[in-house]
Design a protein around this motif. Structure first.
Motif, PDB file in Angstrom:
ATOM      1  N   CYS A 189       0.848  -1.188   0.000  1.00  0.00           N
ATOM      2  CA  CYS A 189       0.000   0.000   0.000  1.00  0.00           C
ATOM      3  C   CYS A 189       0.885   1.240   0.000  1.00  0.00           C
ATOM      4  O   CYS A 189       1.839   1.334   0.776  1.00  0.00           O
ATOM      5  N   LEU A 190       0.579   2.209  -0.857  1.00  0.00           N
ATOM      6  CA  LEU A 190       1.365   3.425  -0.926  1.00  0.00           C
ATOM      7  C   LEU A 190       1.230   4.269   0.337  1.00  0.00           C
ATOM      8  O   LEU A 190       2.075   5.114   0.606  1.00  0.00           O
ATOM      9  N   ASN A 191       0.210   4.034   1.136  1.00  0.00           N
ATOM     10  CA  ASN A 191       0.000   4.829   2.343  1.00  0.00           C
ATOM     11  C   ASN A 191       0.555   4.157   3.602  1.00  0.00           C
ATOM     12  O   ASN A 191       1.361   4.735   4.307  1.00  0.00           O
ATOM     13  N   CYS A 192       0.162   2.922   3.869  1.00  0.00           N
ATOM     14  CA  CYS A 192       0.547   2.271   5.132  1.00  0.00           C
ATOM     15  C   CYS A 192       1.651   1.230   4.969  1.00  0.00           C
ATOM     16  O   CYS A 192       2.138   0.693   5.957  1.00  0.00           O
ATOM     17  N   ASN A 193       2.015   0.929   3.731  1.00  0.00           N
ATOM     18  CA  ASN A 193       3.089  -0.006   3.404  1.00  0.00           C
ATOM     19  C   ASN A 193       2.803  -1.465   3.763  1.00  0.00           C
ATOM     20  O   ASN A 193       3.712  -2.290   3.729  1.00  0.00           O
ATOM     21  N   ARG A 194       1.559  -1.795   4.092  1.00  0.00           N
ATOM     22  CA  ARG A 194       1.241  -3.205   4.311  1.00  0.00           C
ATOM     23  C   ARG A 194       1.231  -3.909   2.956  1.00  0.00           C
ATOM     24  O   ARG A 194       0.871  -3.326   1.945  1.00  0.00           O
ATOM     25  N   SER A 195       1.627  -5.174   2.962  1.00  0.00           N
ATOM     26  CA  SER A 195       1.751  -5.900   1.707  1.00  0.00           C
ATOM     27  C   SER A 195       0.475  -6.646   1.358  1.00  0.00           C
ATOM     28  O   SER A 195      -0.417  -6.823   2.196  1.00  0.00           O
TER      29      SER A 195
ATOM     30  N   GLN B 173       1.545   6.126 -13.920  1.00  0.00           N
ATOM     31  CA  GLN B 173       2.203   5.130 -13.088  1.00  0.00           C
ATOM     32  C   GLN B 173       1.162   4.280 -12.369  1.00  0.00           C
ATOM     33  O   GLN B 173       0.088   4.762 -12.039  1.00  0.00           O
ATOM     34  N   GLN B 174       1.519   3.037 -12.138  1.00  0.00           N
ATOM     35  CA  GLN B 174       0.645   2.137 -11.393  1.00  0.00           C
ATOM     36  C   GLN B 174       1.071   2.136  -9.933  1.00  0.00           C
ATOM     37  O   GLN B 174       2.252   2.047  -9.616  1.00  0.00           O
ATOM     38  N   GLU B 175       0.106   2.264  -9.060  1.00  0.00           N
ATOM     39  CA  GLU B 175       0.338   2.239  -7.617  1.00  0.00           C
ATOM     40  C   GLU B 175      -0.668   1.285  -6.990  1.00  0.00           C
ATOM     41  O   GLU B 175      -1.607   0.836  -7.638  1.00  0.00           O
ATOM     42  N   TRP B 176      -0.501   1.011  -5.706  1.00  0.00           N
ATOM     43  CA  TRP B 176      -1.381   0.114  -4.973  1.00  0.00           C
ATOM     44  C   TRP B 176      -1.810   0.798  -3.687  1.00  0.00           C
ATOM     45  O   TRP B 176      -1.023   1.503  -3.060  1.00  0.00           O
ATOM     46  N   ILE B 177      -3.059   0.590  -3.311  1.00  0.00           N
ATOM     47  CA  ILE B 177      -3.562   1.116  -2.045  1.00  0.00           C
ATOM     48  C   ILE B 177      -4.431   0.028  -1.416  1.00  0.00           C
ATOM     49  O   ILE B 177      -5.129  -0.707  -2.125  1.00  0.00           O
ATOM     50  N   CYS B 178      -4.359  -0.085  -0.100  1.00  0.00           N
ATOM     51  CA  CYS B 178      -5.139  -1.140   0.553  1.00  0.00           C
ATOM     52  C   CYS B 178      -6.575  -0.676   0.755  1.00  0.00           C
ATOM     53  O   CYS B 178      -6.892   0.511   0.686  1.00  0.00           O
ATOM     54  N   THR B 179      -7.427  -1.646   1.010  1.00  0.00           N
ATOM     55  CA  THR B 179      -8.847  -1.344   1.173  1.00  0.00           C
ATOM     56  C   THR B 179      -9.121  -0.499   2.411  1.00  0.00           C
ATOM     57  O   THR B 179     -10.113   0.223   2.455  1.00  0.00           O
ATOM     58  N   GLN B 180      -8.231  -0.538   3.389  1.00  0.00           N
ATOM     59  CA  GLN B 180      -8.423   0.285   4.577  1.00  0.00           C
ATOM     60  C   GLN B 180      -8.002   1.738   4.320  1.00  0.00           C
ATOM     61  O   GLN B 180      -8.577   2.659   4.889  1.00  0.00           O
ATOM     62  N   CYS B 181      -7.024   1.965   3.462  1.00  0.00           N
ATOM     63  CA  CYS B 181      -6.550   3.325   3.170  1.00  0.00           C
ATOM     64  C   CYS B 181      -7.306   3.972   2.007  1.00  0.00           C
ATOM     65  O   CYS B 181      -7.190   5.185   1.800  1.00  0.00           O
ATOM     66  N   LEU B 182      -8.075   3.215   1.258  1.00  0.00           N
ATOM     67  CA  LEU B 182      -8.825   3.773   0.134  1.00  0.00           C
ATOM     68  C   LEU B 182      -9.716   4.942   0.539  1.00  0.00           C
ATOM     69  O   LEU B 182      -9.748   5.958  -0.167  1.00  0.00           O
ATOM     70  N   PRO B 183     -10.418   4.899   1.685  1.00  0.00           N
ATOM     71  CA  PRO B 183     -11.213   6.066   2.088  1.00  0.00           C
ATOM     72  C   PRO B 183     -10.366   7.337   2.297  1.00  0.00           C
ATOM     73  O   PRO B 183     -10.844   8.444   2.070  1.00  0.00           O
ATOM     74  N   ILE B 184      -9.112   7.178   2.687  1.00  0.00           N
ATOM     75  CA  ILE B 184      -8.228   8.344   2.821  1.00  0.00           C
ATOM     76  C   ILE B 184      -8.031   8.979   1.457  1.00  0.00           C
ATOM     77  O   ILE B 184      -8.089  10.199   1.316  1.00  0.00           O
TER      78      ILE B 184
END
Length: 67
Positions: A10-16, A30-41
Motif C-alpha cells: 500500500c502506498l499509504n501504510c506499506n502493508r503488503s 504510473q501504477q500504484e497500490w492502495i489497501c482497502t483500509q486506506c482507500l477512504p483516505i
C-alpha cells in the motif's frame, strides 16, 4: 512493467498484499497500490497522500484529479 514475483505494498501504510487486500490505481502514467483500509483516505482526505503518490501534492486541486 511490474515483476510478477514482486510483493506489492500500500502506498499509504506499506502493508503488503500478503497482509491485506490491495487495489491497483493509475495516476500520472504510473501504477500504484492502495489497501482497502486506506482507500477512504484517498477519497476523503487525499492531501494525506502528499509525497506518497508520485506527482501529487497538497496543492493539486481536486478538479485536476478527475479523468
Amino acid at each position: 512493467m511490474n515483476n510478477p514475483d514482486s510483493i506489492y505494498q500500500c502506498l499509504n501504510c506499506n502493508r503488503s498484499e500478503t497482509e491485506i487486500p490491495l487495489v491497483t490505481l493509475r495516476y500520472n502514467r504510473q501504477q500504484e497500490w492502495i489497501c482497502t483500509q486506506c482507500l477512504p483516505i484517498m477519497i476523503h482526505q487525499p492531501e494525506q497522500l502528499t509525497g506518497k503518490l508520485a506527482g501529487f501534492d497538497e496543492n493539486t486541486p481536486v478538479s485536476d484529479l478527475k479523468p
